[in-house]
Design a protein around this motif. Sequence first.
Motif, PDB file in Angstrom:
ATOM      1  N   VAL A  66      -2.280  22.255   5.125  1.00 43.45           N
ATOM      2  CA  VAL A  66      -1.646  21.206   4.322  1.00 43.45           C
ATOM      3  C   VAL A  66      -0.127  21.301   4.413  1.00 43.45           C
ATOM      4  CG1 VAL A  66      -1.259  20.399   1.959  1.00 43.45           C
ATOM      5  CG2 VAL A  66      -3.575  20.926   2.730  1.00 43.45           C
ATOM      6  N   MET A  67       0.418  22.504   4.298  1.00 40.43           N
ATOM      7  CA  MET A  67       1.870  22.689   4.369  1.00 40.43           C
ATOM      8  C   MET A  67       2.401  22.312   5.745  1.00 40.43           C
ATOM      9  SD  MET A  67       2.859  23.677   1.376  1.00 40.43           S
ATOM     10  CE  MET A  67       4.447  24.469   1.596  1.00 40.43           C
ATOM     11  N   ASP A  68       1.666  22.662   6.784  1.00 41.17           N
ATOM     12  CA  ASP A  68       2.091  22.297   8.145  1.00 41.17           C
ATOM     13  C   ASP A  68       2.170  20.786   8.301  1.00 41.17           C
ATOM     14  OD1 ASP A  68       2.290  24.926   8.868  1.00 41.17           O
ATOM     15  OD2 ASP A  68       0.345  25.013   9.888  1.00 41.17           O
ATOM     16  N   PHE A  69       1.206  20.075   7.721  1.00 45.22           N
ATOM     17  CA  PHE A  69       1.215  18.612   7.833  1.00 45.22           C
ATOM     18  C   PHE A  69       2.362  18.014   7.025  1.00 45.22           C
ATOM     19  CE2 PHE A  69       0.154  14.448   6.146  1.00 45.22           C
ATOM     20  CZ  PHE A  69      -0.110  13.749   7.308  1.00 45.22           C
ATOM     21  N   VAL A  70       2.517  18.461   5.784  1.00 45.91           N
ATOM     22  CA  VAL A  70       3.528  17.868   4.898  1.00 45.91           C
ATOM     23  C   VAL A  70       4.936  18.066   5.449  1.00 45.91           C
ATOM     24  CG1 VAL A  70       4.620  18.057   2.618  1.00 45.91           C
ATOM     25  CG2 VAL A  70       2.118  18.013   2.818  1.00 45.91           C
ATOM     26  N   TYR A  71       5.224  19.260   5.974  1.00 49.49           N
ATOM     27  CA  TYR A  71       6.577  19.548   6.433  1.00 49.49           C
ATOM     28  C   TYR A  71       6.739  19.386   7.944  1.00 49.49           C
ATOM     29  CZ  TYR A  71       7.563  21.232   1.760  1.00 49.49           C
ATOM     30  OH  TYR A  71       7.756  21.305   0.398  1.00 49.49           O
ATOM     31  N   GLY A  72       5.667  19.027   8.629  1.00 50.31           N
ATOM     32  CA  GLY A  72       5.748  18.834  10.068  1.00 50.31           C
ATOM     33  C   GLY A  72       5.932  17.372  10.439  1.00 50.31           C
ATOM     34  N   ASP A  73       5.942  17.104  11.750  1.00 54.94           N
ATOM     35  CA  ASP A  73       6.174  15.743  12.253  1.00 54.94           C
ATOM     36  C   ASP A  73       4.886  14.947  12.434  1.00 54.94           C
ATOM     37  OD1 ASP A  73       8.886  16.269  12.373  1.00 54.94           O
ATOM     38  OD2 ASP A  73       8.761  17.052  14.427  1.00 54.94           O
ATOM     39  N   GLU A  74       3.742  15.588  12.242  1.00 57.55           N
ATOM     40  CA  GLU A  74       2.463  14.916  12.482  1.00 57.55           C
ATOM     41  C   GLU A  74       2.247  13.767  11.501  1.00 57.55           C
ATOM     42  OE1 GLU A  74      -2.337  15.897  12.294  1.00 57.55           O
ATOM     43  OE2 GLU A  74      -0.846  17.485  11.965  1.00 57.55           O
ATOM     44  N   GLN A  75       1.737  12.633  12.027  1.00 59.24           N
ATOM     45  CA  GLN A  75       1.396  11.492  11.197  1.00 59.24           C
ATOM     46  C   GLN A  75      -0.009  11.028  11.560  1.00 59.24           C
ATOM     47  OE1 GLN A  75       4.178   8.289  10.957  1.00 59.24           O
ATOM     48  NE2 GLN A  75       5.953   9.615  11.177  1.00 59.24           N
ATOM     49  N   PRO A  76      -0.808  10.669  10.577  1.00 64.23           N
ATOM     50  CA  PRO A  76      -2.163  10.205  10.881  1.00 64.23           C
ATOM     51  C   PRO A  76      -2.126   8.834  11.536  1.00 64.23           C
ATOM     52  CG  PRO A  76      -1.697   9.950   8.544  1.00 64.23           C
ATOM     53  CD  PRO A  76      -0.538  10.709   9.134  1.00 64.23           C
ATOM     54  N   GLU A  77      -3.154   8.526  12.293  1.00 70.73           N
ATOM     55  CA  GLU A  77      -3.240   7.218  12.927  1.00 70.73           C
ATOM     56  C   GLU A  77      -3.736   6.177  11.928  1.00 70.73           C
ATOM     57  OE1 GLU A  77      -5.775   7.613  16.285  1.00 70.73           O
ATOM     58  OE2 GLU A  77      -4.425   8.962  17.384  1.00 70.73           O
ATOM     59  N   GLY A  78      -3.462   4.924  12.253  1.00 72.21           N
ATOM     60  CA  GLY A  78      -3.985   3.845  11.433  1.00 72.21           C
ATOM     61  C   GLY A  78      -3.150   3.484  10.230  1.00 72.21           C
ATOM     62  N   LEU A  79      -1.894   3.961  10.170  1.00 73.25           N
ATOM     63  CA  LEU A  79      -1.029   3.587   9.054  1.00 73.25           C
ATOM     64  C   LEU A  79      -0.601   2.132   9.190  1.00 73.25           C
ATOM     65  CD1 LEU A  79       1.369   6.672   8.725  1.00 73.25           C
ATOM     66  CD2 LEU A  79      -0.677   6.147   7.387  1.00 73.25           C
ATOM     67  N   SER A  80      -0.455   1.463   8.066  1.00 72.27           N
ATOM     68  CA  SER A  80       0.016   0.081   8.092  1.00 72.27           C
ATOM     69  C   SER A  80       1.478   0.055   8.531  1.00 72.27           C
ATOM     70  CB  SER A  80      -0.127  -0.549   6.711  1.00 72.27           C
ATOM     71  OG  SER A  80       0.749   0.089   5.788  1.00 72.27           O
ATOM     72  N   ASP A  81       1.932  -1.116   8.974  1.00 75.57           N
ATOM     73  CA  ASP A  81       3.329  -1.247   9.388  1.00 75.57           C
ATOM     74  C   ASP A  81       4.275  -0.951   8.228  1.00 75.57           C
ATOM     75  OD1 ASP A  81       2.509  -1.920  11.910  1.00 75.57           O
ATOM     76  OD2 ASP A  81       2.702  -4.085  11.599  1.00 75.57           O
ATOM     77  N   SER A  82       3.919  -1.425   7.034  1.00 77.21           N
ATOM     78  CA  SER A  82       4.786  -1.206   5.875  1.00 77.21           C
ATOM     79  C   SER A  82       4.885   0.273   5.527  1.00 77.21           C
ATOM     80  CB  SER A  82       4.278  -1.989   4.663  1.00 77.21           C
ATOM     81  OG  SER A  82       2.955  -1.589   4.323  1.00 77.21           O
ATOM     82  N   PHE A  83       3.754   1.006   5.655  1.00 77.06           N
ATOM     83  CA  PHE A  83       3.791   2.436   5.348  1.00 77.06           C
ATOM     84  C   PHE A  83       4.580   3.185   6.417  1.00 77.06           C
ATOM     85  CE2 PHE A  83       2.705   6.630   4.201  1.00 77.06           C
ATOM     86  CZ  PHE A  83       2.152   6.597   2.930  1.00 77.06           C
ATOM     87  N   SER A  84       4.408   2.812   7.667  1.00 81.27           N
ATOM     88  CA  SER A  84       5.146   3.464   8.747  1.00 81.27           C
ATOM     89  C   SER A  84       6.642   3.267   8.580  1.00 81.27           C
ATOM     90  CB  SER A  84       4.693   2.922  10.107  1.00 81.27           C
ATOM     91  OG  SER A  84       3.341   3.243  10.348  1.00 81.27           O
ATOM     92  N   ARG A  85       7.045   2.042   8.203  1.00 80.35           N
ATOM     93  CA  ARG A  85       8.470   1.771   7.982  1.00 80.35           C
ATOM     94  C   ARG A  85       8.999   2.569   6.799  1.00 80.35           C
ATOM     95  NH1 ARG A  85       6.829  -3.609   9.092  1.00 80.35           N
ATOM     96  NH2 ARG A  85       6.765  -4.022   6.848  1.00 80.35           N
ATOM     97  N   ALA A  86       8.196   2.637   5.725  1.00 77.41           N
ATOM     98  CA  ALA A  86       8.619   3.389   4.540  1.00 77.41           C
ATOM     99  C   ALA A  86       8.765   4.871   4.865  1.00 77.41           C
ATOM    100  CB  ALA A  86       7.611   3.185   3.411  1.00 77.41           C
ATOM    101  N   LEU A  87       7.850   5.392   5.676  1.00 81.09           N
ATOM    102  CA  LEU A  87       7.895   6.801   6.047  1.00 81.09           C
ATOM    103  C   LEU A  87       9.118   7.094   6.914  1.00 81.09           C
ATOM    104  CD1 LEU A  87       6.013   9.188   5.423  1.00 81.09           C
ATOM    105  CD2 LEU A  87       4.907   8.812   7.611  1.00 81.09           C
ATOM    106  N   ASP A 116       0.822  -1.221   0.000  1.00 79.04           N
ATOM    107  CA  ASP A 116       0.000   0.000   0.000  1.00 79.04           C
ATOM    108  C   ASP A 116       0.849   1.261   0.000  1.00 79.04           C
ATOM    109  OD1 ASP A 116       1.047  -0.337   2.515  1.00 79.04           O
ATOM    110  OD2 ASP A 116      -0.745   0.351   3.561  1.00 79.04           O
ATOM    111  N   VAL A 117       2.157   1.126  -0.228  1.00 76.12           N
ATOM    112  CA  VAL A 117       3.054   2.281  -0.279  1.00 76.12           C
ATOM    113  C   VAL A 117       3.223   2.697  -1.735  1.00 76.12           C
ATOM    114  CG1 VAL A 117       5.331   3.172   0.301  1.00 76.12           C
ATOM    115  CG2 VAL A 117       4.256   1.440   1.761  1.00 76.12           C
ATOM    116  N   PRO A 118       2.844   3.924  -2.095  1.00 75.93           N
ATOM    117  CA  PRO A 118       2.927   4.342  -3.506  1.00 75.93           C
ATOM    118  C   PRO A 118       4.361   4.475  -3.990  1.00 75.93           C
ATOM    119  CG  PRO A 118       2.340   6.206  -2.099  1.00 75.93           C
ATOM    120  CD  PRO A 118       2.303   4.979  -1.228  1.00 75.93           C
ATOM    121  N   ASP A 119       4.536   4.262  -5.292  1.00 76.79           N
ATOM    122  CA  ASP A 119       5.831   4.429  -5.949  1.00 76.79           C
ATOM    123  C   ASP A 119       5.746   5.699  -6.794  1.00 76.79           C
ATOM    124  OD1 ASP A 119       8.207   4.289  -7.269  1.00 76.79           O
ATOM    125  OD2 ASP A 119       7.756   2.465  -8.399  1.00 76.79           O
TER     126      ASP A 119
END
Length: 215
Positions: free
Chosen positions: A39-60, A1-4
């Motif tokens: 949107v800019m605050d989220f993209v460049y900030g440390d905030e992450q949404p809840e419920g991310l998969s393990d694979s997405f969290s690792r990729a991030l 589920d991690v985009p390329d």
Amino acid sequence: DVPDFGVDQGVYARWILLKTWLVLREREVLRLPDELDAVMDFVYGDEQPEGLSDSFSRALAQAYKDMELNENRSSFRGAQYLIAAPGDDELVSSFNARLPDNDDDHNITTRDIRPGVDIICMSDEPNSKLPIPLNRKPTTEEVKKYLQFRMVIHDTELVRALKALPLNPHWERIGGLRYARAVIFRDGKYEIPESGHRLKLTRSYGLEYIKEETV
């Protein structure tokens, strides 16, 4: 589920692209300028949404580490050469390598940017807005027109291929065109000779490049 994101990662850090994808994935409308700051605050900030998969969290997490590493490398390479103060005798006489970044002396750290090559995007179509007087020195107005269609390419392979193109001798005394290569598109496409690279002009992405697969 991690985009390329493909070649887009050559322009933007993967971490920025992943955060942008997260904030835009469920949106059908983005209201500007009202929602831009959030949107800019989220993209460049440390905030992450809840419920991310393990694979997405690792990729991030890995993308963030890679971005930090690249930024540290760029900062280090940029600091190897400094621009001296205006009154410094070495300002134009020699490279200012490995000098201390001293605010009192007004030394300025340079930026680490990949070498690039200028191209002038032209067309041989009859209805083209850009004239093609390549066999003579262009007028001042024509130079201004050319510079509106100038692009700087930084991709290493493309730079190597484009630098193999000949310079126009009629441009050698014109500052903005001296080192530029004329790239003439036919039907929106240009094949760089003997390189396997194709450039393409599109309304969606501007300038695209395609590397032919070798067998």
